[in-house]
Design an enzyme around this catalytic site. Sequence first.
Site, PDB file in Angstrom:
ATOM      1  N   TRP A 142       0.810  -1.221   0.000  1.00 63.54           N
ATOM      2  CA  TRP A 142       0.000   0.000   0.000  1.00 63.54           C
ATOM      3  C   TRP A 142       0.844   1.272   0.000  1.00 63.54           C
ATOM      4  O   TRP A 142       0.299   2.383  -0.071  1.00 63.54           O
ATOM      5  CB  TRP A 142      -0.944   0.009   1.206  1.00 63.54           C
ATOM      6  CG  TRP A 142      -2.118  -0.907   1.066  1.00 63.54           C
ATOM      7  CD1 TRP A 142      -2.507  -1.568  -0.063  1.00 63.54           C
ATOM      8  CD2 TRP A 142      -3.058  -1.255   2.083  1.00 63.54           C
ATOM      9  NE1 TRP A 142      -3.634  -2.308   0.194  1.00 63.54           N
ATOM     10  CE2 TRP A 142      -4.000  -2.133   1.497  1.00 63.54           C
ATOM     11  CE3 TRP A 142      -3.209  -0.918   3.429  1.00 63.54           C
ATOM     12  CZ2 TRP A 142      -5.060  -2.671   2.221  1.00 63.54           C
ATOM     13  CZ3 TRP A 142      -4.263  -1.449   4.151  1.00 63.54           C
ATOM     14  CH2 TRP A 142      -5.179  -2.316   3.549  1.00 63.54           C
ATOM     15  N   HIS A 158      13.087  -2.272  -1.188  1.00 63.79           N
ATOM     16  CA  HIS A 158      12.229  -1.750  -2.258  1.00 63.79           C
ATOM     17  C   HIS A 158      12.967  -0.606  -2.954  1.00 63.79           C
ATOM     18  O   HIS A 158      13.660   0.183  -2.300  1.00 63.79           O
ATOM     19  CB  HIS A 158      10.896  -1.270  -1.676  1.00 63.79           C
ATOM     20  CG  HIS A 158       9.884  -0.985  -2.746  1.00 63.79           C
ATOM     21  ND1 HIS A 158       9.918   0.171  -3.496  1.00 63.79           N
ATOM     22  CD2 HIS A 158       8.851  -1.726  -3.222  1.00 63.79           C
ATOM     23  CE1 HIS A 158       8.935   0.126  -4.378  1.00 63.79           C
ATOM     24  NE2 HIS A 158       8.276  -1.014  -4.235  1.00 63.79           N
ATOM     25  N   GLU A 188      11.615  -6.890  -9.212  1.00 66.32           N
ATOM     26  CA  GLU A 188      10.847  -5.710  -9.640  1.00 66.32           C
ATOM     27  C   GLU A 188      11.749  -4.797 -10.464  1.00 66.32           C
ATOM     28  O   GLU A 188      12.507  -3.993  -9.901  1.00 66.32           O
ATOM     29  CB  GLU A 188      10.368  -4.912  -8.427  1.00 66.32           C
ATOM     30  CG  GLU A 188       9.504  -5.665  -7.458  1.00 66.32           C
ATOM     31  CD  GLU A 188       8.647  -4.706  -6.626  1.00 66.32           C
ATOM     32  OE1 GLU A 188       7.432  -4.754  -6.780  1.00 66.32           O
ATOM     33  OE2 GLU A 188       9.204  -3.905  -5.861  1.00 66.32           O
TER      34      GLU A 188
HETATM   35  P1  PGA Z   1       3.297  -0.697  -9.009  1.00 64.17           P
HETATM   36  O1  PGA Z   1       4.355  -0.834  -7.816  1.00 64.17           O
HETATM   37  O2  PGA Z   1       2.485  -1.934  -9.009  1.00 64.17           O
HETATM   38  O3  PGA Z   1       2.503   0.536  -8.666  1.00 64.17           O
HETATM   39  O4  PGA Z   1       4.095  -0.530 -10.260  1.00 64.17           O
HETATM   40  C1  PGA Z   1       4.955  -2.051  -7.522  1.00 64.17           C
HETATM   41  C2  PGA Z   1       5.846  -1.905  -6.330  1.00 64.17           C
HETATM   42  O5  PGA Z   1       6.378  -0.822  -6.098  1.00 64.17           O
HETATM   43  O6  PGA Z   1       6.041  -2.868  -5.558  1.00 64.17           O
END
Ligand code: PGA
Length: 296
Positions: A11, A122, A192
């Site tokens: 979130w 992250h 990611e």
């Molecule tokens: P997003 O973000 O789905 O809004 O691209 C993914 C994340 O930051 O984990």
Amino acid sequence: MPSKPIVVANWKASTLTLKEAEKKIIDTYAQLGRDAAKVNLVFAPTYTHLAMLSALFAGSISWKSKKNAKKPKKGKKVASSKLPKVTLAGQDISMFEGGSKTGEVPAEALKDAGATRVIIGHSERREMGDTRDDIVAKVKMALAYRLDVILCIGEKERDSGVEYLKTIIDQVTSVFGAIDKKSHSSITIAYEPVWAINNKENKSLDAHGLHSMVVFIRKLLLERYGETTSKGVAILYGGSVTPDNAQDILWNGEVQGLLIGRVSFEAESLAKVVRAILINPKKNILKTYGVPKKHI
Ligand code: PGA
């Protein structure tokens, strides 16, 4: 390895009040009905909401069916026995044990607030100053307090050479090489690609590209740390996951789950993603082309 897909709702800083957080969880479960039990849902709210959410959603799930799952009426509380048990994750953690560290949230405090997992590394935290060594220290701290780690890795951009692969190797080995092998399966890797996160055109990595990266990461884990680690670590994908691309990404990308940002900010779109991944196109392929038993 998890038997159900993992869906982490990150979130970020989208949910500002506890009421809003509570409602989003209730709405998500209400919309999913029985389907909620077919995935491992993890919510990563803001720190200050963790303790109350874990106290509120500590019960056992008893939604009867999608049809019967009534949305709670405005202003009406759902009986606590009807509230699902939720899995909560912190969005970050302190690398310090405690003491005179103003503003830090130590692992023990996070655990005490009800989180069982924590997102570390992250790209938005890396952007705000988390170094490679900080991330290693945070992972060690989380594991010391038995918090499962969701380790985010990913290249900032794709070059035509191998630089982006070197980034991935460094992000994986700096952490896995620094901790005991016994703890490796407590880490879930969330791949990611930074360019796909928060992408304005919702440009995600395609399933084929993701599959190549998953094979690359598993091979790296196999060669460096052996089969148990390579097989035991779940890999998630994150970066512009939407209800339209989720199914293809998960099943054809061959990841064990998804880390979702913007689309998880609303219960409705989060539920749509979950429902989309319940259909496994690979099984359908078997059904379509497999020879029926009586003909064998
Ligand atoms: P997003 O973000 O789905 O809004 O691209 C993914 C994340 O930051 O984990």
